[in-house]
Design an enzyme around this catalytic site. Structure first.
Site, PDB file in Angstrom:
ATOM      1  CE  LYS A 134      -3.104   0.043   3.287  1.00  0.00           C
ATOM      2  NZ  LYS A 134      -3.874   0.300   4.532  1.00  0.00           N
ATOM      3  CE  LYS A 192      -2.425  -1.208  10.959  1.00  0.00           C
ATOM      4  NZ  LYS A 192      -2.978  -0.352   9.891  1.00  0.00           N
ATOM      5  CB  THR A 210      -8.834   6.358   5.489  1.00  0.00           C
ATOM      6  OG1 THR A 210      -7.635   6.676   6.185  1.00  0.00           O
ATOM      7  CG2 THR A 210      -8.784   4.913   5.031  1.00  0.00           C
ATOM      8  CG  ASP A 248      -5.903   0.208  11.923  1.00  0.00           C
ATOM      9  OD1 ASP A 248      -5.800   0.430  10.703  1.00  0.00           O
ATOM     10  OD2 ASP A 248      -6.512  -0.794  12.359  1.00  0.00           O
ATOM     11  CG  ASN A 255     -10.914   8.146  10.657  1.00  0.00           C
ATOM     12  OD1 ASN A 255     -10.265   7.740   9.703  1.00  0.00           O
ATOM     13  ND2 ASN A 255     -10.997   9.427  10.953  1.00  0.00           N
TER      14      ASN A 255
HETATM   15  P1  NDP Z   1     -12.552   2.944  14.065  1.00  0.00           P
HETATM   16  O1  NDP Z   1     -12.103   2.372  15.335  1.00  0.00           O
HETATM   17  O2  NDP Z   1     -12.715   4.416  13.929  1.00  0.00           O
HETATM   18  O3  NDP Z   1     -13.923   2.291  13.617  1.00  0.00           O
HETATM   19  C1  NDP Z   1     -14.032   0.913  13.444  1.00  0.00           C
HETATM   20  C2  NDP Z   1     -15.466   0.585  13.069  1.00  0.00           C
HETATM   21  O4  NDP Z   1     -15.531  -0.767  12.663  1.00  0.00           O
HETATM   22  C3  NDP Z   1     -16.425   0.723  14.236  1.00  0.00           C
HETATM   23  O5  NDP Z   1     -17.702   1.057  13.728  1.00  0.00           O
HETATM   24  C4  NDP Z   1     -16.423  -0.685  14.828  1.00  0.00           C
HETATM   25  O6  NDP Z   1     -17.580  -1.021  15.565  1.00  0.00           O
HETATM   26  C5  NDP Z   1     -16.340  -1.516  13.569  1.00  0.00           C
HETATM   27  N1  NDP Z   1     -15.681  -2.794  13.899  1.00  0.00           N
HETATM   28  C6  NDP Z   1     -14.422  -2.975  14.341  1.00  0.00           C
HETATM   29  N2  NDP Z   1     -14.171  -4.261  14.567  1.00  0.00           N
HETATM   30  C7  NDP Z   1     -15.313  -4.899  14.257  1.00  0.00           C
HETATM   31  C8  NDP Z   1     -15.678  -6.255  14.287  1.00  0.00           C
HETATM   32  N3  NDP Z   1     -14.811  -7.212  14.661  1.00  0.00           N
HETATM   33  N4  NDP Z   1     -16.945  -6.555  13.885  1.00  0.00           N
HETATM   34  C9  NDP Z   1     -17.806  -5.592  13.494  1.00  0.00           C
HETATM   35  N5  NDP Z   1     -17.511  -4.290  13.460  1.00  0.00           N
HETATM   36  C10 NDP Z   1     -16.282  -3.955  13.829  1.00  0.00           C
HETATM   37  O7  NDP Z   1     -11.520   2.393  12.963  1.00  0.00           O
HETATM   38  P2  NDP Z   1     -11.219   2.946  11.502  1.00  0.00           P
HETATM   39  O8  NDP Z   1     -12.447   3.506  10.902  1.00  0.00           O
HETATM   40  O9  NDP Z   1     -10.004   3.773  11.568  1.00  0.00           O
HETATM   41  O10 NDP Z   1     -10.811   1.591  10.745  1.00  0.00           O
HETATM   42  C11 NDP Z   1     -11.735   0.802  10.006  1.00  0.00           C
HETATM   43  C12 NDP Z   1     -10.987  -0.060   9.008  1.00  0.00           C
HETATM   44  O11 NDP Z   1     -10.249   0.771   8.109  1.00  0.00           O
HETATM   45  C13 NDP Z   1      -9.958  -1.026   9.595  1.00  0.00           C
HETATM   46  O12 NDP Z   1      -9.913  -2.175   8.793  1.00  0.00           O
HETATM   47  C14 NDP Z   1      -8.655  -0.257   9.444  1.00  0.00           C
HETATM   48  O13 NDP Z   1      -7.543  -1.122   9.414  1.00  0.00           O
HETATM   49  C15 NDP Z   1      -8.886   0.381   8.096  1.00  0.00           C
HETATM   50  N6  NDP Z   1      -8.065   1.539   7.770  1.00  0.00           N
HETATM   51  C16 NDP Z   1      -8.006   2.630   8.608  1.00  0.00           C
HETATM   52  C17 NDP Z   1      -7.256   3.719   8.261  1.00  0.00           C
HETATM   53  C18 NDP Z   1      -7.235   4.955   9.082  1.00  0.00           C
HETATM   54  O14 NDP Z   1      -6.597   5.913   8.672  1.00  0.00           O
HETATM   55  N7  NDP Z   1      -7.923   5.024  10.207  1.00  0.00           N
HETATM   56  C19 NDP Z   1      -6.423   3.723   7.044  1.00  0.00           C
HETATM   57  C20 NDP Z   1      -6.600   2.567   6.207  1.00  0.00           C
HETATM   58  C21 NDP Z   1      -7.377   1.528   6.594  1.00  0.00           C
HETATM   59  P3  NDP Z   1     -17.489  -1.273  17.177  1.00  0.00           P
HETATM   60  O15 NDP Z   1     -17.265   0.086  17.758  1.00  0.00           O
HETATM   61  O16 NDP Z   1     -18.781  -1.888  17.529  1.00  0.00           O
HETATM   62  O17 NDP Z   1     -16.311  -2.198  17.376  1.00  0.00           O
HETATM   63  O1  2IT Z   2      -4.115   0.855   7.464  1.00  0.00           O
HETATM   64  C1  2IT Z   2      -3.650   1.996   7.303  1.00  0.00           C
HETATM   65  O2  2IT Z   2      -3.166   2.359   6.229  1.00  0.00           O
HETATM   66  C2  2IT Z   2      -3.705   2.925   8.434  1.00  0.00           C
HETATM   67  N1  2IT Z   2      -4.246   2.579   9.473  1.00  0.00           N
HETATM   68  C3  2IT Z   2      -3.070   4.290   8.326  1.00  0.00           C
HETATM   69  C4  2IT Z   2      -1.604   4.220   8.605  1.00  0.00           C
HETATM   70  C5  2IT Z   2      -0.891   5.545   8.692  1.00  0.00           C
HETATM   71  O3  2IT Z   2       0.310   5.483   8.990  1.00  0.00           O
HETATM   72  O4  2IT Z   2      -1.478   6.603   8.479  1.00  0.00           O
END
Ligand code: NDP
Ligand code: 2IT
Length: 447
Positions: free
Chosen positions: A115, A127, A211, A167, A242
């Site tokens: 990525k 990570k 993201t 994350d 997020n």
């Molecule tokens: P957050 O913690 O902000 O939100 C996560 C969301 O996903 C919540 O709504 C949570 O619900 C839900 N969730 C998490 N685990 C589970 C599960 N096991 N089953 C069902 N729902 C679940 O995280 P992000 O939005 O930052 O991350 C979401 C995804 O995006 C992840 O896969 C992360 O790796 C990916 N990502 C994030 C980036 C970033 O910049 N933040 C960048 C690239 C990818 P609940 O509160 O009920 O657990």
């Molecule tokens: O999965 C991802 O790419 C992230 N959680 C963001 C990583 C970062 O360094 O901004």
């Protein structure tokens, strides 16, 4: 059937890492994609590039003791997998979730290598995280946990060494506590050691949105290839964190109607389109549950605790919650309901069987390592601003993000064409991401 030499390397990787199903899944996918490279360039495997890529440069596992509000001692486990630094300092988020283990951190770190390469910016892959569960914890508990976590992590990270970010379960609040402790222990204001910082203390505009915005922009690019757009189209989004929140916002800006959001307790459907201010209030401010959204929408939305958000008919789907949240039966249902594009905001949300179903049905499928790269790309832009002691405008930074996402889409599409797999964004992204890292590794010799 993989080429026998490639298969031999993969078998050794799987055998060396037993009991790590998520890591195996991520490694298999990359090896499957690299079959097309092996036909033309067997030297990558012969030079041990694949074997070296699969073995992290360094893996750190540590104890994280802290005291909860009742005065009880709690012990969690901390991880940082510094996977590959061929293109720059290790870069990747920290995940705080009760499910975190070495397999999950390694699958995430492994994907991060490709990525980050795809962003075109100078960042390696890593990570980390912990099995700490922030749900229901007080601010004081989160602070003490973060301080304890950083008391070990600080010696391994740095602007030129390893740059963590957020994350799942790690947002602005956690990055604040982590940065505060790093600053105290290192006795220096090293802004570039973490990204996702607050705007008053070295953060970048657009990082919060990046993201989700990026995943929606990637979807729009895939739609453009099919001579269409988000305009008037229904989108289903999972998650309400997020990534999901800002994916919904960008879909709305692009003229689409995002009608769902979810968390681990169920999902909501709002046929008029999600009310983003209400969702943000419940999730970002109050840290509440998704059912409250339906309760406060005055009968215009419904909460569903059974089944799957993927049962809701839509043109475009953006899984933005977690790994393996979209299974074969969900993919079948989405295809039956006429989905034309899937853009992964989360990391590895679709199972391999689901991906096959989308591809066989001719759905445009954007894999996470391409579609969600906007977050880490904007982290790299935050690092640029920190290094220059500068702060860019929202418009300029968003322009850079859009340009980067379009570039990744184009690169994946062209690379898929080059290797005779037109429209296959999985192969395109894996091969394009791999080539740059592999060539740098060859230049460095066997290290
Ligand atoms: P957050 O913690 O902000 O939100 C996560 C969301 O996903 C919540 O709504 C949570 O619900 C839900 N969730 C998490 N685990 C589970 C599960 N096991 N089953 C069902 N729902 C679940 O995280 P992000 O939005 O930052 O991350 C979401 C995804 O995006 C992840 O896969 C992360 O790796 C990916 N990502 C994030 C980036 C970033 O910049 N933040 C960048 C690239 C990818 P609940 O509160 O009920 O657990
Ligand atoms: O999965 C991802 O790419 C992230 N959680 C963001 C990583 C970062 O360094 O901004």
């Amino acid at each position: 059937m993989l080429d026998p030499a490639l298969q031999k390397t993969l078998d050794a990787v799987l055998a060396r890492n037993p009991g790590e199903p998520e890591f195996h899944q991520a490694a298999r996918e990359v090896f499957d994609s690299l079959a097309v490279v092996q036909e033309r360039h067997p030297e990558y495997n012969d030079l041990g590039i694949l074997a070296r890529l699969c073995e992290p440069e360094r893996q750190i596992i540590f104890r994280v003791p802290w005291v909860d509000d009742r005065g009880q001692v709690q012990v969690n486990r901390g991880f940082r997998v510094e996977y590959n630094s061929a293109l720059g300092p290790y870069k990747g988020g920290l995940r705080f979730h009760r499910s975190v283990n070495l397999s999950i951190v390694k699958f995430l770190g492994f994907e991060q290598i490709f990525k980050n390469s795809l962003t075109g910016l100078p960042i390696g892959g890593g990570k980390g995280g912990s099995d700490f569960d922030p749900h229901g914890k007080s601010d004081g508990e989160v602070m003490r946990f973060c301080q304890s976590f950083m008391s070990e992590l600080y010696r391994h990270i740095g602007e030129y060494r390893d740059v963590p970010a957020g994350d799942i379960g790690v947002g602005a609040r956690e990055i604040g506590y982590l940065f505060g402790q790093y600053k105290r222990l290192s006795n220096q204001y090293e802004a570039g050691v973490l990204t996702g910082k607050g705007l008053d203390w070295g953060g970048s505009l657009v990082r919060t949105e990046a993201t989700g915005y990026g995943a929606a922009i990637f979807a729009e690019e895939m739609l453009k290839v099919r001579d269409t757009s988000f305009d008037g189209r229904r989108a289903v989004v999972s998650g309400s964190g997020n990534v999901a929140i800002y994916a919904i916002q960008k879909i709305q800006q692009l003229g689409g109607i995002a009608i769902t959001a979810s968390d681990s307790s169920g999902y909501v459907v709002d046929e008029d389109g999600i009310d983003l201010e209400l969702l943000k209030q419940i999730k970002e401010v109050e840290r509440g549950r998704i059912a409250e959204y339906a309760e406060r929408r005055g009968g215009r939305a419904r909460f569903v605790s059974e089944g799957s958000v993927w049962d809701v008919p839509a043109d475009v789907a953006l899984p933005c919650a977690t790994q393996n949240e979209l299974h074969a039966r969900d993919a079948k249902k989405l295809v039956e309901n006429g989905v034309i594009a899937v853009s992964e905001g989360a990391n590895m949300p679709s199972t391999p069987e689901a991906v096959e179903i989308f591809q066989a049905a001719g759905v445009a499928f954007g894999p996470g390592k391409a579609a969600n790269a906007g977050g880490v790309a904007t982290s790299a832009l935050e690092m640029q601003q920190n290094a220059a002691r500068d702060a860019w405008s929202f418009e300029y930074t968003e322009g850079r993000l859009t340009e980067i996402m379009r570039g990744i889409h184009q690169n994946a599409l062209e690379t898929a064409d080059e290797f005779g797999r037109p429209g296959n964004y999985v192969i395109g992204a894996n091969v394009a991401g791999f080539r740059k890292v592999a060539d740098a590794m060859i230049a460095f010799g066997v290290i």
